[in-house]
Motif scaffolding. Structure first.
Motif, PDB file in Angstrom:
ATOM      1  N   ARG A 296       0.821  -1.208   0.000  1.00 58.32           N
ATOM      2  CA  ARG A 296       0.000   0.000   0.000  1.00 58.32           C
ATOM      3  C   ARG A 296       0.857   1.260   0.000  1.00 58.32           C
ATOM      4  O   ARG A 296       0.515   2.267  -0.618  1.00 58.32           O
ATOM      5  CB  ARG A 296      -0.925  -0.008   1.226  1.00 58.32           C
ATOM      6  CG  ARG A 296      -2.022  -1.077   1.168  1.00 58.32           C
ATOM      7  CD  ARG A 296      -2.776  -1.169   2.460  1.00 58.32           C
ATOM      8  NE  ARG A 296      -1.888  -1.516   3.570  1.00 58.32           N
ATOM      9  CZ  ARG A 296      -2.270  -1.623   4.846  1.00 58.32           C
ATOM     10  NH1 ARG A 296      -3.545  -1.397   5.150  1.00 58.32           N
ATOM     11  NH2 ARG A 296      -1.421  -1.942   5.783  1.00 58.32           N
ATOM     12  N   HIS A 297       1.979   1.185   0.737  1.00 57.06           N
ATOM     13  CA  HIS A 297       2.890   2.320   0.761  1.00 57.06           C
ATOM     14  C   HIS A 297       3.512   2.542  -0.630  1.00 57.06           C
ATOM     15  O   HIS A 297       3.624   3.666  -1.116  1.00 57.06           O
ATOM     16  CB  HIS A 297       3.978   2.089   1.813  1.00 57.06           C
ATOM     17  CG  HIS A 297       4.813   3.306   2.068  1.00 57.06           C
ATOM     18  ND1 HIS A 297       6.015   3.254   2.732  1.00 57.06           N
ATOM     19  CD2 HIS A 297       4.611   4.611   1.748  1.00 57.06           C
ATOM     20  CE1 HIS A 297       6.512   4.476   2.802  1.00 57.06           C
ATOM     21  NE2 HIS A 297       5.674   5.311   2.220  1.00 57.06           N
ATOM     22  N   LEU A 298       3.904   1.436  -1.286  1.00 55.34           N
ATOM     23  CA  LEU A 298       4.472   1.520  -2.636  1.00 55.34           C
ATOM     24  C   LEU A 298       3.446   2.101  -3.605  1.00 55.34           C
ATOM     25  O   LEU A 298       3.779   2.942  -4.452  1.00 55.34           O
ATOM     26  CB  LEU A 298       4.918   0.135  -3.104  1.00 55.34           C
ATOM     27  CG  LEU A 298       5.418   0.047  -4.547  1.00 55.34           C
ATOM     28  CD1 LEU A 298       6.624   0.946  -4.754  1.00 55.34           C
ATOM     29  CD2 LEU A 298       5.762  -1.407  -4.897  1.00 55.34           C
ATOM     30  N   GLU A 299       2.210   1.680  -3.453  1.00 55.48           N
ATOM     31  CA  GLU A 299       1.154   2.180  -4.333  1.00 55.48           C
ATOM     32  C   GLU A 299       0.947   3.684  -4.145  1.00 55.48           C
ATOM     33  O   GLU A 299       0.770   4.435  -5.109  1.00 55.48           O
ATOM     34  CB  GLU A 299      -0.145   1.430  -4.046  1.00 55.48           C
ATOM     35  CG  GLU A 299      -1.294   1.829  -4.958  1.00 55.48           C
ATOM     36  CD  GLU A 299      -2.573   1.052  -4.660  1.00 55.48           C
ATOM     37  OE1 GLU A 299      -3.608   1.373  -5.269  1.00 55.48           O
ATOM     38  OE2 GLU A 299      -2.516   0.129  -3.817  1.00 55.48           O
ATOM     39  N   ALA A 300       1.017   4.130  -2.895  1.00 56.11           N
ATOM     40  CA  ALA A 300       0.832   5.556  -2.609  1.00 56.11           C
ATOM     41  C   ALA A 300       1.961   6.389  -3.215  1.00 56.11           C
ATOM     42  O   ALA A 300       1.737   7.480  -3.777  1.00 56.11           O
ATOM     43  CB  ALA A 300       0.765   5.781  -1.100  1.00 56.11           C
ATOM     44  N   ILE A 301       3.178   5.844  -3.093  1.00 53.57           N
ATOM     45  CA  ILE A 301       4.331   6.561  -3.667  1.00 53.57           C
ATOM     46  C   ILE A 301       4.191   6.650  -5.187  1.00 53.57           C
ATOM     47  O   ILE A 301       4.426   7.709  -5.799  1.00 53.57           O
ATOM     48  CB  ILE A 301       5.642   5.863  -3.272  1.00 53.57           C
ATOM     49  CG1 ILE A 301       5.931   6.087  -1.776  1.00 53.57           C
ATOM     50  CG2 ILE A 301       6.812   6.371  -4.119  1.00 53.57           C
ATOM     51  CD1 ILE A 301       7.151   5.359  -1.269  1.00 53.57           C
ATOM     52  N   GLU A 302       3.821   5.551  -5.805  1.00 53.78           N
ATOM     53  CA  GLU A 302       3.682   5.546  -7.258  1.00 53.78           C
ATOM     54  C   GLU A 302       2.564   6.483  -7.712  1.00 53.78           C
ATOM     55  O   GLU A 302       2.704   7.185  -8.722  1.00 53.78           O
ATOM     56  CB  GLU A 302       3.413   4.121  -7.743  1.00 53.78           C
ATOM     57  CG  GLU A 302       4.639   3.214  -7.649  1.00 53.78           C
ATOM     58  CD  GLU A 302       4.370   1.825  -8.210  1.00 53.78           C
ATOM     59  OE1 GLU A 302       3.189   1.419  -8.193  1.00 53.78           O
ATOM     60  OE2 GLU A 302       5.334   1.181  -8.669  1.00 53.78           O
TER      61      GLU A 302
END
Length: 555
Positions: A296-302
């Motif tokens: 979820r954190h990776l998705e937010a960054i992307e």
């Protein structure tokens, strides 16, 4: 004044140096002797159009040099200073070289210059008039300048020019501001939308690089964590590197005293290695704990990264410029809101500058009308002696429409004449014949002699088509004019020739199949003979010599 003219290989002239003096210098000679060549040569040095036909047959090139002596305060020196040409005291040399193929080079004081600059210099030094001159009296474009010279209105004219430029500058700014404001208003809704969008996005300096680095790290998180675990295992297997180092140190410390100092460096090094190993293990554990595997954190960054890059593509700028872009759009939006106020200021300035121009232009116009009366009176006073007593000279000033106002003022100025009593004034070019035109021009030059800064005037057969008392009157006016400026006159009139202070004769001779034109100053006896020739023609009679003496003694 023109001091010397040096001609090399121009048409029929092989090599010729002519010295001129102040006053009235007359040039005479048989028709076809080369008087026109002399004027063409002078014109060449003054920037006239070059032509391969001017180069003497068989010569690779021809050249003309005109040397002038000018007072230190003559306005010509400003032209020289503006062109960054070195001044040599009060002496000036204009030179032109023409190749046989028609190409030419121009020089002022031996420094290469453009032909246009040479022409500008020549126009400030010499004015050449012919019977059908179209650049002086016949050209209405020159009339305003001549009137201002006579009235010494140069300062007022310069102020008018400056006021007009100031007005038009503000007018241009106002027009541009109106166009910009109109466009900004049309884009106002779009600007508000973009500013709101960028405000919500809130891009930060360096944010893209930071997010890209985080994304890269998270995308390889499992590999990073696996590698760090293996490294930690290698350091911790069996007893562990740290324990092994501490054990080794204890063994060495027990025997260190017996080693007489030889183990001190070893102990110190291993102690540091133990300390660094401990720190390394701690840092490795911390790095392992920092590895973020939360999708979820990776998705937010992307999503954030893609949002920034999408906005950058939309506005066709790099992501790094997004923060500044928001500021620029906000400034444009503020400009729309403040535009009315700024535009009102420009409109007020425009009214102020226009009023200032009108004030100074009307003052100039009033002075020109007053000056025109004096000029008309002075020129008409000169017409009687030139046998134009029934003619009238008048200066007309006509108010221009506002669209035609310009840096020279609000009036159209023209010299007009009437050649018959009671006839209305009309344009000089349409009313005057060739002979009348030359005398009108002469009268005007006599009146303007003291005010006009041009030091040398050349008249080419200004007396053509007249004779007797009229020719004598022309000679008298030329003599009067020569009291103020240097005057050179090419003439076939004995009355004009006798009036000169100096006399040069142009002649043509043939030798070895080659024809050459020469010119030389005449002695008093030679001058009498030349005037007699002009009176009687090819065969000089005793009566002609007596008439020549009478003309010369009457001066």
């Amino acid at each position: 004044m023109l001091h010397r003219l040096s001609i090399r290989d121009i048409v029929l002239i092989d090599k010729l140096n002519i010295d001129f003096k102040n006053g009235l210098c007359v040039l005479t000679g048989e028709t076809g002797a080369g008087k026109s060549i002399l004027l063409d040569s002078l014109g060449l040095a003054l920037g006239a159009r070059a032509d391969s036909g001017l180069v003497r047959h068989g010569s690779p090139k021809g050249s003309v040099s005109a040397e002038f002596d000018l007072p230190a305060n003559h306005p010509f020196w400003d032209i020289l200073a503006d062109a960054d040409i070195e001044r040599e005291e009060d002496t000036l040399v204009l030179r032109r070289v023409v190749n046989a193929d028609g190409r030419s080079r121009a020089y002022i004081n031996d420094q290469p210059v453009s032909v246009s600059l040479l022409k500008q210099a020549g126009a400030a030094l010499v004015e050449i008039h012919g019977q059908f001159d179209t650049q002086g009296l016949m050209n209405p474009a020159t009339h305003r300048g001549l009137l201002d010279i006579f009235g010494n209105l140069g300062k007022l004219a310069a102020q008018t020019k400056t006021a007009f430029k100031d007005w038009k500058k503000v007018e241009k700014e106002r027009i541009e501001a109106e166009a910009a404001l109109e466009k900004a208003r049309a884009d106002e809704e779009y600007l508000r939308h973009v500013v709101e969008e960028l405000t919500q996005l809130a891009p930060q300096e360096g944010e893209e690089a930071d997010l890209a680095a985080q994304r890269q790290k998270m995308m390889h998180g499992e590999k990073l964590l696996d590698g760090m675990k293996q490294a930690h295992g290698e350091l911790s297997n069996h007893k562990g590197v740290e324990t092994m180092l501490r054990n080794a140190l204890r063994h060495l410390e027990r025997i260190a005293e017996k080693a007489e100092g030889s183990l001190n460096e070893v102990i110190e090094t291993l102690d540091k290695a133990s300390e660094y190993t401990s720190q390394g293990i701690q840092l490795l554990e911390r790095a392992s704990n920092d590895v973020d595997l939360d999708p979820r954190h990776l998705e937010a960054i992307e999503e954030r990264l893609f949002a920034l890059r999408g906005a950058a593509r939309k506005h066709d700028v790099p992501v790094t410029e997004l923060p500044g872009l928001k500021d620029r759009f906000e400034a444009q939006l503020n400009a729309v809101e403040a535009g009315d106020s700024a535009l009102q200021d420009l409109r007020a300035q425009e009214v102020e500058k226009r009023t200032a121009y009108i004030t100074i232009a009307e003052k100039l116009g009033a002075e020109r009308r007053k000056t025109a009366q004096g000029l008309d009176k002075a020129v008409n006073h000169e017409l009687g002696p030139l046998k134009l007593g029934g003619a009238t000279f008048g200066t007309t000033l006509q108010k221009l429409e506002q669209a035609d106002w310009n840096e020279t003022g609000c009036d159209r100025i023209a010299f007009e004449i009437s050649t018959n009593p009671g006839a209305p004034l009309g344009p000089i070019a349409k009313v005057a014949s060739g002979g009348e035109l030359s005398r009108f021009m002469l009268a005007l030059k006599v009146v303007l002699a003291q005010a006009d800064p041009i030091p040398t005037l050349v008249f080419d057969e200004v007396d053509a088509g007249i004779g007797g008392a009229t020719a004598a009157a022309v000679g008298d006016r030329l003599g009067k004019l020569a009291e103020e400026v240097q005057v050179l006159v090419v003439t076939h009139s004995p009355q004009v020739g006798a009036r000169g202070n100096h006399h040069l004769r142009v002649s043509k001779s043939e030798s070895n199949g080659s024809v050459t034109s020469t010119i030389r100053a005449l002695s008093d006896d030679e001058r009498t003979e030349e005037i007699a020739r002009m009176i009687s023609g090819e065969h000089v009679t005793t009566e002609a010599r007596a008439a020549a003496d009478t003309l010369l003694n009457a001066v």
